[in-house]
Scaffold this active site. Structure first.
Site, mmCIF file in Angstrom:
data_model
loop_
_atom_site.group_PDB
_atom_site.id
_atom_site.type_symbol
_atom_site.label_atom_id
_atom_site.label_comp_id
_atom_site.label_asym_id
_atom_site.label_seq_id
_atom_site.Cartn_x
_atom_site.Cartn_y
_atom_site.Cartn_z
ATOM 1 N N LYS A 162 0.835 -1.199 0.000
ATOM 2 C CA LYS A 162 0.000 0.000 0.000
ATOM 3 C C LYS A 162 0.872 1.253 0.000
ATOM 4 C CE LYS A 162 -4.041 1.770 2.590
ATOM 5 N NZ LYS A 162 -4.899 1.487 3.760
ATOM 6 N N SER A 237 -9.682 1.458 2.595
ATOM 7 C CA SER A 237 -8.726 2.309 1.918
ATOM 8 C C SER A 237 -7.636 1.555 1.160
ATOM 9 C CB SER A 237 -8.069 3.238 2.939
ATOM 10 O OG SER A 237 -7.329 2.515 3.912
ATOM 11 N N GLY A 259 -11.038 0.402 10.373
ATOM 12 C CA GLY A 259 -12.459 0.437 10.088
ATOM 13 C C GLY A 259 -12.907 -0.553 9.030
ATOM 14 N N GLY A 260 -11.955 -1.349 8.511
ATOM 15 C CA GLY A 260 -12.290 -2.315 7.468
ATOM 16 C C GLY A 260 -11.489 -2.117 6.199
ATOM 17 N N SER A 261 -10.394 -1.376 6.278
ATOM 18 C CA SER A 261 -9.650 -0.954 5.093
ATOM 19 C C SER A 261 -8.948 -2.081 4.344
ATOM 20 C CB SER A 261 -8.611 0.104 5.480
ATOM 21 O OG SER A 261 -9.240 1.233 6.029
#
Length: 626
Positions: A162, A237, A259-261
């Site tokens: 990333k 993200s 949060g679930g990225s």
């Protein structure tokens, strides 16, 4: 006193002269004030224009660096193919990570063959999906030294990372213009460990502006789209990773999850993703120690440990937020690849580079155990009604697990309507969004996120009044609008932190009262239509709660959206029947054929057990399809 006519005339003349001067001074003052205002306005305007021009120049340089790296990579691939015409790239791309590592160790494949095959595929995928921010050309140089790490678990494996993971001499922009032209001085700990294990980081992947989004678009590199449907988002993200792996351009990637990225892009793109336990215990009483770090005898667990991954060199948009924890983690095509990556990362080299990581390796034996599990099952959290395909995925997997001899019992999370706004939203935005908005100054804002940023900018008095007016008609929207105000003081922040700690202990107690080992639950899906992610903040309730709780959680793809799912979606009402339920229905419409995933969760520090459930789900689904 009596004045002579002459004196009276003189006094009158002096008075008139004084009045004229006063009038002239007032006019002059007004004129000067006006000039000052104009000059001030022009100065502000010029400053803003210069700031935007500088931002545009930064963006142009970043895009030029990306384009140059893509062109040089394409040339390098062409040269290699010409000099190695017998390389079977198509075969290499079909191998799983375990098969690939085996052939690399045996010498039947070379790191050169593998890297150039994946680089060629990445270039093709990027043309369709716009998922890469830069090819790491240093990977070509690494081929000359990778042989010294032949004993590494990931020897010769190309790995995508990333964009916010530090790689020496490259930017970690987080999609924010102010962070451009500030290359990292050294590799992140994760990148150093990957190299030590023989892996070859070869590309950086796209993310949303500011990271706080489940979309994947920013003003620097643009919108990343879904590998299964370009009219859909790849999620965020870590959306660039999801798109690249889902499109076949990488077989292992490293992302971050807040949060679930990791889990949302994995769900949207049809791959696997894992969020490990983040952080570690700050206090450990005798009663807490075994339930957080040990599989204790009373639960028939084996004695084992499981740990976090180093976050040194992983760049957030802003630092200091402690309520909702972020964690780096792997993304791959299958669960075995996730487990192998965890085993490779949790090694002595990581423990020496980052002493804050407890020196406790991944327990592969625990991951491979076949003991029947007692599994909690959650289909609807009562806060965000799942789409038909989300609910069906959970029901089908539940049936497969029961047929395989596991015990599945109902489970429901505690107080979601209260903790989502008060602990999660306020946790993310305790400062009302000020830190994030500060990072956005001086540059353009992404069209996908303007609505989200606009809500953060609203004055507190407006948010408070708006929340009050919506309370009876839209209680969920009202509570979240109020939460956007953030906390008002340091004591209130400490109170919020205490509430998070209390909620964690309450949930663990609830978990134990249900007598479950692991949890099966939905993950948001299917992939959204473009421009919807920032409009539906509540849809992440199924993932962000496990960041708040600091429970390890992972996603496995189990199905695809059917025509029947689409038909049922037409009758979708939602839990609250408010504007967010209506927007969610619009966002997931048109998803036939897209991936459907489920989420697996375990207690803190039981990462192997979470991955074990994920592997069980993956195998049972494959068997059912045969």
């Amino acid at each position: 006193m009596i004045y002579s006519p002459r004196t009276k005339t003189k006094i009158t003349q002096n008075t008139e002269l004084f009045i004229k001067r006063v009038k002239m001074d007032n006019w002059t003052a007004a004129l000067l004030t006006g000039v000052a205002c104009i000059v001030g306005y022009l100065a502000v305007r010029v400053k803003k224009i210069n700031s935007l021009r500088q931002a545009e120049e930064k963006i142009k340089r970043a895009r030029n660096r990306r384009d140059e790296s893509l062109q040089r990579a394409e040339q390098a691939v062409l040269r290699y193919k010409q000099s190695h015409p017998t390389t079977d790239s198509a075969f290499i791309l079909t191998l799983s990570l375990s098969e690939l590592t085996q052939q690399l160790k045996e010498g039947s494949l070379t790191p050169e063959d593998v890297l150039y095959s994946y680089m060629e595929k990445t270039l093709a995928v990027n043309q369709k999906l716009n998922c890469c921010t830069e090819i790491l050309l240093e990977s070509l140089d690494q081929l000359t030294t990778v042989g010294s790490n032949k004993d590494g678990l990931l020897y010769g494996v190309p790995v995508s990372i990333k964009e916010n993971l530090a790689f020496k001499n490259h930017d970690c922009s987080c999609g924010v213009i102010i962070n451009l032209d500030q290359p990292a001085e050294k590799d992140s700990v994760l990148v150093q460990v990957l190299k030590k294990q023989g892996a070859i980081p070869f590309v950086k992947t796209n993310l949303p502006q500011g990271l706080l989004s489940c979309d994947c678009s920013n003003p620097i590199y643009g919108q990343t789209v879904n590998p299964h449907n370009p009219q859909k988002t790849s999620g965020g993200s870590t959306g660039g990773e999801g798109a690249l792996i889902g499109g076949g351009g990488s077989l292992l990637g490293i992302g971050t999850d807040l949060g679930g990225s990791i889990r949302i892009p994995a769900s949207f793109c049809g791959i696997c993703g894992f969020k490990p336990t983040a952080g570690r215990l700050r206090w450990v009483s005798f009663s807490q120690f075994p339930r957080n770090l040990l599989y204790i005898a009373e639960k028939n667990f084996y004695l084992t440990f499981c740990v976090m991954i180093s976050s040194q060199g992983v760049c957030p948009t802003y630092r200091g937020q402690k309520s909702v924890l972020s964690s780096p983690g792997p993304m791959a095509r299958d669960v075995d690849s996730l487990a192998l990556c965890m085993q490779a990362l949790l090694c002595d080299h990581m423990f020496s580079l980052d002493p804050t990581v407890p020196p406790l390796p991944f327990n592969m034996e625990r991951y491979r155990t076949t003991k029947p599990l007692r599994i909690g099952c959650l289909e609807n959290d009562g806060y965000m009604h799942p789409s038909p395909s989300m609910a069906r995925g959970v029901r089908e997997v539940k049936a497969l697990l029961e047929q395989a001899g596991h015990t599945v019992v109902p489970y429901h999370p505690l107080k979601m309507d209260e903790i989502f706004p008060e602990l999660m939203v306020k946790g993310f935005l305790a400062d009302g969004g000020t830190s994030l908005l500060t990072k956005l100054k001086g540059g353009p804002e992404d069209p996908c996120l303007k609505g989200q940023f606009h809500r953060y900018r609203l004055p507190k008095w407006y948010k408070t009044i708006h929340s009050f007016l919506l309370k009876s008609k839209s209680p969920r929207v009202s509570a979240n609008m109020r939460a956007l105000c953030g906390v008002r003081s340091v004591p209130e922040l400490w109170k919020q932190h205490a509430a998070v700690e209390d909620y964690i202990q309450e949930t663990i107690a609830h978990w134990r009262s249900c007598n479950i080992d692991v949890l099966l639950c939905p993950v948001i899906g299917p992939a959204y239509n473009l421009f919807y992610c920032s409009k539906i903040p509540t849809a992440i309730s199924y993932t962000v709660v496990y960041n708040l709780l600091n429970f390890p959680a992972g996603v496995v793809t189990v199905s695809t959206v059917t025509a029947k799912d689409e038909e049922e979606l037409k009758h979708y009402k939602g839990c609250y029947q408010d504007m967010w339920d209506k927007l969610f229905k619009e966002a997931v419409t048109g998803g036939e054929g897209l991936p459907v995933a489920v989420q697996c969760v375990a207690l803190p520090w039981q990462d192997e057990l979470c991955l074990r459930l994920m592997k069980e789900v993956e195998q049972l689904v494959k068997q059912s399809k045969k």
